[in-house]
Write an enzyme that holds these catalytic residues in place. Structure first.
Site, PDB file in Angstrom:
ATOM      1  CG  HIS A 206       6.643  -5.535  -4.803  1.00  0.00           C
ATOM      2  ND1 HIS A 206       5.546  -6.198  -4.293  1.00  0.00           N
ATOM      3  CD2 HIS A 206       7.255  -4.939  -3.740  1.00  0.00           C
ATOM      4  CE1 HIS A 206       5.491  -6.017  -2.980  1.00  0.00           C
ATOM      5  NE2 HIS A 206       6.520  -5.264  -2.623  1.00  0.00           N
ATOM      6  CG  ASP A 208      10.000  -4.200  -0.472  1.00  0.00           C
ATOM      7  OD1 ASP A 208       9.040  -4.221  -1.269  1.00  0.00           O
ATOM      8  OD2 ASP A 208       9.950  -4.687   0.674  1.00  0.00           O
ATOM      9  CG  HIS A 263       7.983  -9.326  -1.277  1.00  0.00           C
ATOM     10  ND1 HIS A 263       9.152  -8.716  -1.690  1.00  0.00           N
ATOM     11  CD2 HIS A 263       7.247  -8.337  -0.721  1.00  0.00           C
ATOM     12  CE1 HIS A 263       9.117  -7.436  -1.389  1.00  0.00           C
ATOM     13  NE2 HIS A 263       7.966  -7.166  -0.806  1.00  0.00           N
ATOM     14  NE  ARG A 273      -0.192 -10.045   4.766  1.00  0.00           N
ATOM     15  CZ  ARG A 273       0.764 -10.690   5.429  1.00  0.00           C
ATOM     16  NH1 ARG A 273       0.453 -11.739   6.179  1.00  0.00           N
ATOM     17  NH2 ARG A 273       2.023 -10.293   5.351  1.00  0.00           N
TER      18      ARG A 273
HETATM   19  C1  LIG Z   1       4.088   0.632  -8.452  1.00  0.00           C
HETATM   20  C2  LIG Z   1       4.792   1.221  -7.523  1.00  0.00           C
HETATM   21  C3  LIG Z   1       4.415   1.255  -6.072  1.00  0.00           C
HETATM   22  C4  LIG Z   1       5.743   1.576  -5.429  1.00  0.00           C
HETATM   23  C5  LIG Z   1       6.290   2.606  -6.393  1.00  0.00           C
HETATM   24  C6  LIG Z   1       6.138   1.859  -7.706  1.00  0.00           C
HETATM   25  O1  LIG Z   1       6.163   2.680  -8.837  1.00  0.00           O
HETATM   26  C7  LIG Z   1       7.245   0.801  -7.786  1.00  0.00           C
HETATM   27  C8  LIG Z   1       7.766   0.406  -6.368  1.00  0.00           C
HETATM   28  C9  LIG Z   1       6.621   0.285  -5.363  1.00  0.00           C
HETATM   29  C10 LIG Z   1       7.095   0.162  -3.920  1.00  0.00           C
HETATM   30  C11 LIG Z   1       7.216  -1.296  -3.413  1.00  0.00           C
HETATM   31  C12 LIG Z   1       7.731  -1.275  -1.977  1.00  0.00           C
HETATM   32  C13 LIG Z   1       6.989  -0.262  -1.104  1.00  0.00           C
HETATM   33  O2  LIG Z   1       5.691  -0.765  -0.795  1.00  0.00           O
HETATM   34  C14 LIG Z   1       6.852   1.103  -1.827  1.00  0.00           C
HETATM   35  C15 LIG Z   1       6.301   2.166  -0.876  1.00  0.00           C
HETATM   36  C16 LIG Z   1       8.162   1.487  -2.412  1.00  0.00           C
HETATM   37  O3  LIG Z   1       9.016   2.226  -1.945  1.00  0.00           O
HETATM   38  O4  LIG Z   1       8.290   0.919  -3.673  1.00  0.00           O
HETATM   39  C17 LIG Z   1       6.046   0.881  -3.099  1.00  0.00           C
HETATM   40  C18 LIG Z   1       5.715   2.105  -3.982  1.00  0.00           C
HETATM   41  C19 LIG Z   1       4.369   2.743  -3.624  1.00  0.00           C
HETATM   42  O5  LIG Z   1       3.444   2.058  -3.173  1.00  0.00           O
HETATM   43  O6  LIG Z   1       4.254   3.946  -3.857  1.00  0.00           O
HETATM   44  O1  LIG Z   2       1.524  -6.413   3.192  1.00  0.00           O
HETATM   45  C1  LIG Z   2       2.415  -7.252   3.116  1.00  0.00           C
HETATM   46  O2  LIG Z   2       2.422  -8.255   3.791  1.00  0.00           O
HETATM   47  C2  LIG Z   2       3.569  -7.010   2.146  1.00  0.00           C
HETATM   48  C3  LIG Z   2       3.391  -5.740   1.368  1.00  0.00           C
HETATM   49  C4  LIG Z   2       4.600  -5.330   0.616  1.00  0.00           C
HETATM   50  O3  LIG Z   2       5.348  -6.141   0.148  1.00  0.00           O
HETATM   51  C5  LIG Z   2       4.872  -3.904   0.435  1.00  0.00           C
HETATM   52  O4  LIG Z   2       4.064  -3.080   0.937  1.00  0.00           O
HETATM   53  O5  LIG Z   2       5.901  -3.576  -0.177  1.00  0.00           O
HETATM   54 FE   LIG Z   3       7.178  -5.225  -0.595  1.00  0.00          FE
END
Ligand SMILES: C=C1C[C@]23C[C@@]1(O)CC[C@H]2[C@@]12CC[C@H](O)[C@@](C)(C(=O)O1)[C@H]2[C@@H]3C(=O)O
Ligand SMILES: O=C(O)CCC(=O)C(=O)O
Ligand SMILES: [Fe+2]
Length: 331
Positions: A206, A208, A263, A273
């Site tokens: 994904h 961020d 990543h 981890r």
């Molecule tokens: C599948 C998902 C988890 C996420 C929200 C989403 O719909 C798409 C973006 C995901 C992500 C990736 C980065 C961060 O870990 C996170 C908190 C964010 O802001 O976008 C996660 C979201 C989540 O875990 O709720």
């Molecule tokens: O846990 C990690 O090392 C990365 C996790 C990550 O990419 C995320 O939480 O968005």
């Molecule tokens: Fe991430």
């Protein structure tokens, strides 16, 4: 009679191909924050990788260790207790389910908004004895990491010759900044080989969505970034340093000059981890658009949108989706 079953991993995404792909780099860029030339190196790293490692930062080791030990305590408590801080909606304790749209990974986590008291009420029920300990540890850690993020964003602005140099950092400093903090725990998965899998996916690929993410982990590797040549690069762990990701919002603010880096995390069969990530985001009402001084008469590649609009749309997507595509202009 108590029947002990092995954890059911058959439904988890795996990485099958076990060959090691050739890589055109030996390591990712390392930025020494104490060096005067770091501003240009940060710009280069964001252009080339959307990712870099930071050394000589001012985040006290004491804050890191305290939070790590509180996190270990939390994740070691019985599942029934941890579940009281869930489900992650998106904030709270989550186990294997990531987000609300069907993604799963070999991970348990806590997701918090950095500006909401509400999260701590969920914590309080779990950490019964003294929720103040983890609350204080998160606060100290996040304030210090946020300060470092702002220093990086100001150096970045200087490197890009943008005035004023706090144009990006002020978004994180804003009291309405919509930032998120996450603790991820990837338990070891000893059964991997049985499933003919090289690795199990801890956290699927994904990008961020925010401006910039700052990651610190214990000394267990697992994080991989996608290089421009299409190969996954395994980032060697370093518990004394931070790793920085360009997020989707910074990609838009630089009109695509920086790319948000894809990543993922693979699990380890022996070691667990633990990672802690600060996702620096702007206030919900903030317009996410290319910075005018980077445009020089060029057209924006993106439609106009606010962080609220982007976030709303992003949280409806699956992890691996390209979330920016809906906001790209068809030129
Ligand atoms: C599948 C998902 C988890 C996420 C929200 C989403 O719909 C798409 C973006 C995901 C992500 C990736 C980065 C961060 O870990 C996170 C908190 C964010 O802001 O976008 C996660 C979201 C989540 O875990 O709720
Ligand atoms: O846990 C990690 O090392 C990365 C996790 C990550 O990419 C995320 O939480 O968005
Ligand atoms: Fe991430």
């Amino acid at each position: 009679m108590v029947v002990l079953t092995k954890p059911a991993i058959t439904h988890f995404p795996i990485v099958k191909n076990s060959f090691k792909s050739p890589s055109y780099i030996n390591d990712i860029p390392v930025i020494d924050l104490s060096k005067a030339n770091s501003k240009n190196l940060i710009v280069n790293a964001c252009e080339e990788f959307g990712f870099f490692k930071v050394i000589n930062h001012d985040v006290p080791m004491e804050f890191i260790s305290k939070l790590e030990s509180e996190a270990v305590k939390f994740f070691s408590s019985p599942l029934s207790e941890k579940l009281k801080a869930g489900p992650a909606d998106p904030f709270g304790y989550g186990n294997k389910k990531i987000g609300q749209n069907g993604d799963i990974g070999w991970v348990e986590y806590i997701l918090l908004s950095t500006n909401s008291e509400f999260n701590y009420q969920k914590f309080a029920s779990v950490l019964g004895v003294n929720p103040e300990n983890i609350r204080a540890a998160v606060n100290d850690y996040v304030s210090s990491v946020k300060k470092m993020s702002c220093e990086i964003l100001e150096k970045l602005a200087e490197g890009l010759k943008i005035q004023p140099t706090n144009v990006l950092s002020k978004l994180l400093m804003d009291e309405k900044s919509d930032s998120v903090f996450r603790l991820n725990h990837y338990p070891p998965c000893p059964d991997i080989q049985e499933f003919n899998a090289k690795n199990l996916i801890g956290f699927g690929e994904h990008t961020d969505p925010q401006i910039m993410s700052i990651l610190r982990s214990n000394n267990t590797s697992g994080l991989q970034i996608l290089l421009k040549n299409g190969n996954w690069f395994s980032v060697p762990s370093d518990q004394n340093s931070f790793f920085v990701n360009v997020g989707d919002s910074l990609q838009v603010m630089t009109n695509g000059r920086f790319k948000s880096v894809k990543h993922r995390v693979l699990t380890n069969s022996v070691k667990s981890r633990l990672s802690m990530i600060y996702f620096g985001g702007p206030p919900l009402s903030e317009k996410i658009a290319p910075l005018p001084s980077l445009m020089e008469g060029k057209d924006s590649l993106y439609k106009e949108f606010t962080w609220f609009e982007y976030k709303k749309s992003a949280y409806k997507t699956r992890l691996a989706d390209n979330r920016l595509v809906l906001f790209e202009k068809s030129l």
